[in-house]
Design a protein around this motif. Sequence first.
Motif, short mmCIF file in Angstrom:
data_model
loop_
_atom_site.label_atom_id
_atom_site.label_comp_id
_atom_site.label_asym_id
_atom_site.label_seq_id
_atom_site.Cartn_x
_atom_site.Cartn_y
_atom_site.Cartn_z
N ALA A 100 33.42 35.01 41.82
CA ALA A 100 32.49 36.12 41.99
C ALA A 100 31.40 35.79 43.01
O ALA A 100 30.88 36.69 43.70
CB ALA A 100 31.86 36.49 40.66
N SER A 101 31.06 34.51 43.11
CA SER A 101 30.00 34.12 44.04
C SER A 101 30.38 34.39 45.49
O SER A 101 29.52 34.41 46.38
CB SER A 101 29.66 32.64 43.86
OG SER A 101 30.73 31.81 44.31
N GLU A 102 31.67 34.62 45.74
CA GLU A 102 32.14 34.88 47.10
C GLU A 102 32.15 36.37 47.43
O GLU A 102 32.42 36.76 48.57
CB GLU A 102 33.55 34.31 47.28
CG GLU A 102 33.61 32.79 47.05
CD GLU A 102 35.04 32.26 47.03
OE1 GLU A 102 35.96 33.06 47.27
OE2 GLU A 102 35.22 31.06 46.78
N LEU A 103 31.85 37.22 46.44
CA LEU A 103 31.79 38.66 46.68
C LEU A 103 30.46 39.03 47.34
O LEU A 103 29.44 38.34 47.15
CB LEU A 103 31.92 39.43 45.36
CG LEU A 103 33.24 39.29 44.60
CD1 LEU A 103 33.13 39.99 43.25
CD2 LEU A 103 34.39 39.86 45.41
N ARG A 104 30.46 40.13 48.04
CA ARG A 104 29.22 40.57 48.68
C ARG A 104 28.22 41.10 47.66
O ARG A 104 27.01 40.95 47.83
CB ARG A 104 29.54 41.67 49.72
CG ARG A 104 28.34 42.04 50.60
CD ARG A 104 28.75 42.94 51.76
NE ARG A 104 29.16 44.27 51.30
CZ ARG A 104 28.30 45.27 51.11
NH1 ARG A 104 27.00 45.10 51.29
NH2 ARG A 104 28.73 46.46 50.71
N LYS A 105 28.71 41.76 46.59
CA LYS A 105 27.82 42.33 45.56
C LYS A 105 28.28 41.90 44.17
O LYS A 105 28.78 42.71 43.38
CB LYS A 105 27.82 43.86 45.66
CG LYS A 105 27.23 44.42 46.94
CD LYS A 105 25.70 44.26 46.96
CE LYS A 105 25.06 45.18 45.95
NZ LYS A 105 23.56 45.05 45.98
N PRO A 106 28.11 40.61 43.83
CA PRO A 106 28.59 40.14 42.52
C PRO A 106 27.79 40.66 41.34
O PRO A 106 28.19 40.47 40.19
CB PRO A 106 28.44 38.61 42.65
CG PRO A 106 27.33 38.44 43.63
CD PRO A 106 27.49 39.56 44.62
N ASP A 107 26.66 41.34 41.61
CA ASP A 107 25.79 41.77 40.52
C ASP A 107 26.11 43.16 39.98
O ASP A 107 25.35 43.71 39.18
CB ASP A 107 24.33 41.73 40.97
CG ASP A 107 24.08 42.60 42.20
OD1 ASP A 107 25.05 42.94 42.89
OD2 ASP A 107 22.90 42.94 42.45
N ILE A 108 27.24 43.73 40.39
CA ILE A 108 27.57 45.08 39.93
C ILE A 108 28.47 45.06 38.69
O ILE A 108 29.04 46.07 38.30
CB ILE A 108 28.25 45.91 41.04
CG1 ILE A 108 29.60 45.27 41.44
CG2 ILE A 108 27.34 46.05 42.25
CD1 ILE A 108 30.44 46.14 42.37
N HIS A 109 28.59 43.91 38.05
CA HIS A 109 29.50 43.74 36.92
C HIS A 109 29.03 44.53 35.71
O HIS A 109 27.88 44.95 35.62
CB HIS A 109 29.61 42.26 36.55
CG HIS A 109 28.30 41.64 36.14
ND1 HIS A 109 27.74 41.84 34.90
CD2 HIS A 109 27.45 40.84 36.81
CE1 HIS A 109 26.61 41.18 34.81
NE2 HIS A 109 26.39 40.56 35.96
N GLY A 110 29.95 44.68 34.75
CA GLY A 110 29.66 45.38 33.50
C GLY A 110 29.71 44.43 32.32
O GLY A 110 29.72 43.20 32.46
N GLY A 111 29.83 45.02 31.12
CA GLY A 111 29.79 44.24 29.90
C GLY A 111 30.95 43.29 29.73
O GLY A 111 30.80 42.18 29.20
N SER A 112 32.14 43.69 30.17
CA SER A 112 33.31 42.82 29.99
C SER A 112 33.15 41.53 30.78
O SER A 112 33.55 40.45 30.32
CB SER A 112 34.59 43.55 30.43
OG SER A 112 34.52 43.91 31.80
#
Length: 282
Positions: free
Chosen positions: A193-205
């Motif tokens: 996830a650290s390689e994604l541009r927007k890793p902070d858009i995740h949800g509860g899962s």
Amino acid sequence: MVVVGVGLIGGSIGLGLLDSAFAESVIGYDPDPVSLSTAVSHRCVSIATGSLDDVSLADMVVLASPPETIPQLLRDLEPIIGPQTVITDTCSVKGVIMDAVPESLRSRFVGGHPMAGRELGGVKYSRKDLFDGSSWILCPFPETDQDAYLWVQRMVYALDARPVRLSPKEHDEHVALLSHLPHVLANELLAMASELRKPDIHGGSWSDLTRVGGSNPALWEQIFSMNSEALQGTLGTLIERLEAAKKMLAEGNTAGLREIIEKAETARYRAVTPQLHQVNSE
């Protein structure tokens, strides 16, 4: 009784046993004076000591220090503890630890592992209810005295946990899947996830899956290494299953994918209703 190592687990054991009146007093041993001071101020122990000699008269010793320290602690304790002292540990690997127990201590030693914890480490995060409803695996030797086993079992019940008896090999195979593999996966998922541009858009899962990622690197390095064989086997099986799922996706095999989900649904139901499916528990 004495708790050796007053971190999260040792501190929580002390808190719980003092609250339950299982122990009139709990002596806490730790080479770190800050941990000892915190344990006293949080009332996790009655008395703090930095000397193993104070363990000599204990009726029970709980080894709750990091896994790599246990073999040497056992060697240090062998000549100083009393002949009736019961010893148990809380290490999440059993084969290596059980092999390190001196012959003279095996009749009084019961390997243990509480299946509970927090992603936050240290005695300041101790909780008296940390073990409530959790399984607590017990691994006695064939020569372990029944009285010693029952004494440790009573301690587990006093902490509102559920004792489950397994062999060391069974334990290491079970926790490789049920405890150690989730940590490997959480760490790898977070790295991806650290390689994604927007890793902070995740949800509860995502939060559920990665909660334990990054937990105490020094401790988990020890655990992975000490249970390497069982963990390698579990990882190999998972890789095979993931490759099969990947193939189903490529072939459009939706029926196969649905079967995976349905099996997981059934397994999850069994996991959240363990009282209906207890196996080899006491």
